[in-house]
Every structure is written in C-alpha cells, then in structure tokens.
Design an enzyme around this catalytic site. Structure first.
Site, mmCIF file in Angstrom:
data_model
loop_
_atom_site.group_PDB
_atom_site.id
_atom_site.type_symbol
_atom_site.label_atom_id
_atom_site.label_comp_id
_atom_site.label_asym_id
_atom_site.label_seq_id
_atom_site.Cartn_x
_atom_site.Cartn_y
_atom_site.Cartn_z
ATOM 1 N N LYS A 67 -26.950 34.767 -32.481
ATOM 2 C CA LYS A 67 -27.352 34.022 -31.292
ATOM 3 C C LYS A 67 -26.139 33.207 -30.856
ATOM 4 C CE LYS A 67 -31.227 30.845 -30.189
ATOM 5 N NZ LYS A 67 -32.438 30.221 -30.766
ATOM 6 N N SER A 142 -36.433 31.162 -28.095
ATOM 7 C CA SER A 142 -35.166 31.283 -27.415
ATOM 8 C C SER A 142 -34.228 32.342 -28.004
ATOM 9 C CB SER A 142 -34.440 29.942 -27.419
ATOM 10 O OG SER A 142 -34.198 29.504 -28.735
ATOM 11 N N SER A 166 -38.559 29.705 -32.109
ATOM 12 C CA SER A 166 -37.603 30.588 -31.435
ATOM 13 C C SER A 166 -37.171 31.824 -32.198
ATOM 14 C CB SER A 166 -36.354 29.804 -31.054
ATOM 15 O OG SER A 166 -36.604 29.132 -29.861
HETATM 16 N N1 GLN Z 1 -40.043 27.438 -27.225
HETATM 17 C C1 GLN Z 1 -39.775 26.250 -27.950
HETATM 18 C C2 GLN Z 1 -39.101 25.238 -27.053
HETATM 19 O O1 GLN Z 1 -38.882 25.536 -25.932
HETATM 20 C C3 GLN Z 1 -38.970 26.533 -29.166
HETATM 21 C C4 GLN Z 1 -37.499 26.543 -28.972
HETATM 22 C C5 GLN Z 1 -36.742 26.776 -30.227
HETATM 23 O O2 GLN Z 1 -37.315 26.994 -31.306
HETATM 24 N N2 GLN Z 1 -35.436 26.710 -30.133
HETATM 25 O O3 GLN Z 1 -38.796 24.171 -27.460
#
Ligand code: GLN
Length: 461
Positions: A67, A142, A166
């Site tokens: 990532k 994400s 994420s």
């Molecule tokens: N979807 C969650 C958020 O927007 C998780 C994001 C993440 O785990 N980086 O915060």
C-alpha cells in the site's frame, strides 16, 4: 496464486522471469488502477541477485506489493495524496525491510484512499481503484489496491494497513484473505500514520497458510516502534480452545444485506459440523463503536497530519506569501475533501470546551467496549459476523454522502478500537460478489484465529 507455486516456478525458471511476469500483469491491470508505481529496475536487479545466489531467504524472489503508505525505496511514497506526490522516502518501512531480508521482492506500490481515510479507494488523488470481480463496483478500502493486486493474481501477497477495517473490508469485497493482527504485532516504523492508537499492519493474500508465513516474518518487537509486542506469533495447524464460537447479534440486524446474512449462516453450519458450539451474544456497547471511532480517530488524524505543512513535509504552495498562507494553501491544495473533513472534526473534538464532551467521553466509552469484548472472549474462541453490511457497492453510489460511507465501517471498527486480531476469510457470494466472514479473537490469539479461519477455508463453499 500461492507462495508455494511461485517458489516452484522460481526454482524452475528463475526469479527474473517470475518478476517480469508479475510486472507485466501489473501493467496489464492498468484499467483497474491498482499500481501507483512499478519498481521495475529495482525489482529486476534484486531478482538477478536471487538467481545468482547473492540474495537468499525463505521468500527469495517472491514478488509482493505495498500500500502506498509504506515508505519504500524507488518511486515516491504518496499516501495517494497530491501533497506527497513527489515525496521520496529516505528509508523503508520495517515490514518491507524484514520481507526483503528474506529475499522477497517489492514490485511496486498500490492505490489507497488518500492517507487511508475511507472504505472504497475512491478518495485517492490518483483515481478510483476498481473491484477485481466487477469493475463497476468499488475495490473497498482503504487498502483497495492491496486487495485487488492479490485478487487479480498479480502478486501472491500484499501489505496493507487497517485502522478501522481497511484490510478486512477490501479483502471481503474482492474475495481474498485479509488479516489484521493484534495491535502492536507488526512494527509501524516507516508507515505513514493515520490514527496511532489503532493503526495496524497486516497481510492480504489468497490463503491462510501464506498469511501465516508472511506474518511470521514481519511480526515481532522493533526497538524503533515502542508499541510493538515481543514476538508471540507462532502458526498452528489445529486451533485450541473451548470449541465455542459466538455470533455478534448486533452484526446481523435487519439492515444487513440478505445475501451477506446467508453467507454467515452457512459459515455457522460449517463450524457446527466441525464440532463447534455456536451461540449468540449481544455486546451492547457495539452500537456506540462507530460514534466512538469517528471522534477518537479524527482527533488522532488531525494531530498526525499537522506535519504536512509544506515546511516539514509536503509539496509547498508556490509564490511569495506569508507563513500562514503557505500552510493554508499547501494544505488546501494537498489534502482531499475527506482528509479535510477529518482534520476539522479532529480539531473540533480536541478544542478546549469540547474536549471533555467529545474526546474524553469517547475514550471512556471505548474502555467500556474493550471490557465487553474481554468478557465475551473469556467464554469463546472467537466472535464472528459479517465484515461489512453489504458486498462491494457501485462506484460513486456512496461517495457524496460521508455518513452513509462511514456506516460501512460499523462491523470492523469495534475490533480496531479494542486492538483485537481479526480476519476476513472468503466465505461465499451474494449475487455473484464475494463476501467474507469476520472472526475476532482475544489479543495475541492471532495464530488461533488464523487456524479457526482455516476450517472455513478448507470447506467447499
Ligand atoms: N473505512 C475506515 C475509515 O474510513 C477505515 C480506514 C482504515 O482502516 N484505514 O476510517
């Protein structure tokens, strides 16, 4: 694609051929918008050293991708933001270093929601990543790029970060395994921080055995990250415990897609057939988890992102202007709307006058949530439920409404707030789209959770 097959191909045809194939696939996947950078020269150079015997290790020549919030050599580390579009990292993240010391080869960096804020990979400054199974739907996020790179068979595994879901949610959306270990299992050194009290590094791959191999390499104490735990991770073939699993009642409400519920019910039957007693449990604090998350996490985000001011980090706004204007212009150009929203919420809940009412109250509620989890996990080997209320949704269908988007996180943020190990394992389909089952375990019970998930993995679905 699994690591064992990759290794036998390398033994037969050499690492250079394997890496060239991975890079070719990465290039051919450009329609999905997965890779932000392909490290061709560096990867081939390393592959040559594997073939000459100069680089050795248990993953010698095995390609992987990261990532783009892991600092990596070759190309910029952008966090999918305009702000860092030219940022070349002075060092590599500890997780990459550990993989490279076993001979693995990073072939490039993949897309994410900018600074990991989001659940669809639509918030990237470099475009939307598309779902591997149906390209009209989102990749999830994400770590959307990390999930799609595995699902498209470009690389056998990728690294991702999971702050509130994420890794697990994009894994569920693309039909791959996504594992978020216990908070502190893997060093966060060299990974761009989102929210330090829940940020967790983990693995996406096509199967549990590969997840275990990668976890064995990247986990363990690191003096450069004071929150890392002494190494405890040792994969096991057979889970131990009470042979009792609980379904979290709050996760299977009316609002959940019927196809997703079906998948969970089938998974329950698989565990029953394997001799597990399945019970239902209610964790009343879970209904506050999303509210807690969206107070505590923006607070941490707003302080972690303060360093991106164009002076310390980030592309500085051009022109002759005063200091405050430099900050303002740099940050308004560099951040995406979702980043700005979170910075504003974070500053608000931390401001004097509101700190007690929001931030402190959320932290108290978080403690109660942790207590509920601890109590429940005394009686069960794992808690299970869906990963998200729906399978992958259409691109653009939620992006204009942040609250609807936040609701997608309702089933993943609880384990994050409590620092618990949690996995999404492919468990079936809803109208042709993959659906994962989520298993949540006690802190440091990571190996057990993985071997429990393997029971489902090994069952025909
Ligand atoms: N979807 C969650 C958020 O927007 C998780 C994001 C993440 O785990 N980086 O915060």
């Amino acid at each position: 694609m699994n690591i064992a097959d990759v290794k036998s191909r390398i033994a037969e045809n050499g690492a250079v051929t394997e890496i060239e194939t991975a890079i070719k696939k990465a290039e051919e996947s450009s329609g999905y918008n997965v890779f932000l950078h392909i490290s061709r020269d560096r990867a081939i150079e390393r592959a040559k050293k594997v073939d000459s015997g100069e680089i050795k290790g248990s993953l010698a020549g095995v390609p992987f991708a990261v990532k783009d919030n892991f600092l990596h050599f070759d190309g910029a580390t952008t966090a999918a933001s305009r702000l860092l579009s030219n940022f070349t990292a002075p060092l590599q993240s500890e997780a990459i270093e550990r993989l490279e010391s076993e001979g693995a080869i990073c072939v490039g960096s993949v897309n994410l929601d900018s600074f990991a804020h989001g659940g669809s990979t639509e918030n990237s400054a470099f475009g939307v990543t598309k779902n591997a199974i149906d390209s009209t739907t989102v990749a999830g996020g994400s770590s959307g790029g990390s999930a799609v790179a595995v699902a498209l068979d470009i690389v056998p595994f990728t690294l991702g970060t999971d702050t509130g879901g994420s890794i697990r949610q994009p894994a569920s959306f693309n039909g791959v395994v996504g594992f978020k270990p216990t908070y502190g299992t893997v060093s966060r050194y060299g990974v761009i921080a989102m929210a330090s009290s829940t940020d967790t590094i983990g693995v996406l791959s096509s199967n549990i055995k590969d997840t275990e191999s990668v976890m064995s390499i990247i986990s363990g104490e690191d003096k450069k990250d004071m929150t890392t735990l002494p190494d405890f991770f040792a994969p096991k073939n057979i889970p131990n415990g009470k042979k009792k699993i609980a379904v979290i009642e709050e996760f299977i409400t009316e609002g959940v897609d019927p196809g997703v519920r079906n998948v969970v019910e089938n998974a329950i039957r698989v565990y029953e057939k394997s001799g597990y007693v399945i019970e239902k449990i209610s964790l009343p604090m879970i209904k506050y988890a999303l509210a807690i998350y969206y107070v505590v996490i923006p607070a941490e985000i707003s302080s972690n992102l303060s360093r991106y001011d164009g002076i310390r980090y980030g592309n500085r706004a051009e022109g002759l202007m005063g200091l405050e204007e430099v900050y303002a212009k740099t940050r308004s150009n560099g951040f995406m709307p979702e980043n700005k929203r979170r910075i504003m919420i974070g500053n608000y809940v931390l401001s004097s006058g509101y700190f007690d009412a929001y931030y402190q109250k959320a932290q108290k509620a978080r403690t109660l949530l942790i207590k509920e989890f601890t109590k429940a996990l005394d009686n069960y080997d794992a808690l299970i439920g869906p990963v998200a209320p729906t399978p992958a949704f259409k691109i653009g269908s939620k992006s204009s409404d942040p609250l609807t988007m936040y609701l997608e996180d309702i089933m993943t943020v609880p384990a994050s707030l409590a620092g618990l190990p949690s996995i999404s394992v492919p468990a079936g389909f809803s109208e042709g789209m993959p659906v994962g089952l989520q298993l949540i375990g006690k802190q440091k019970d990571d190996a057990n959770i993985l071997s429990l998930a393997r029971i489902l993995e090994e069952t025909e679905k």
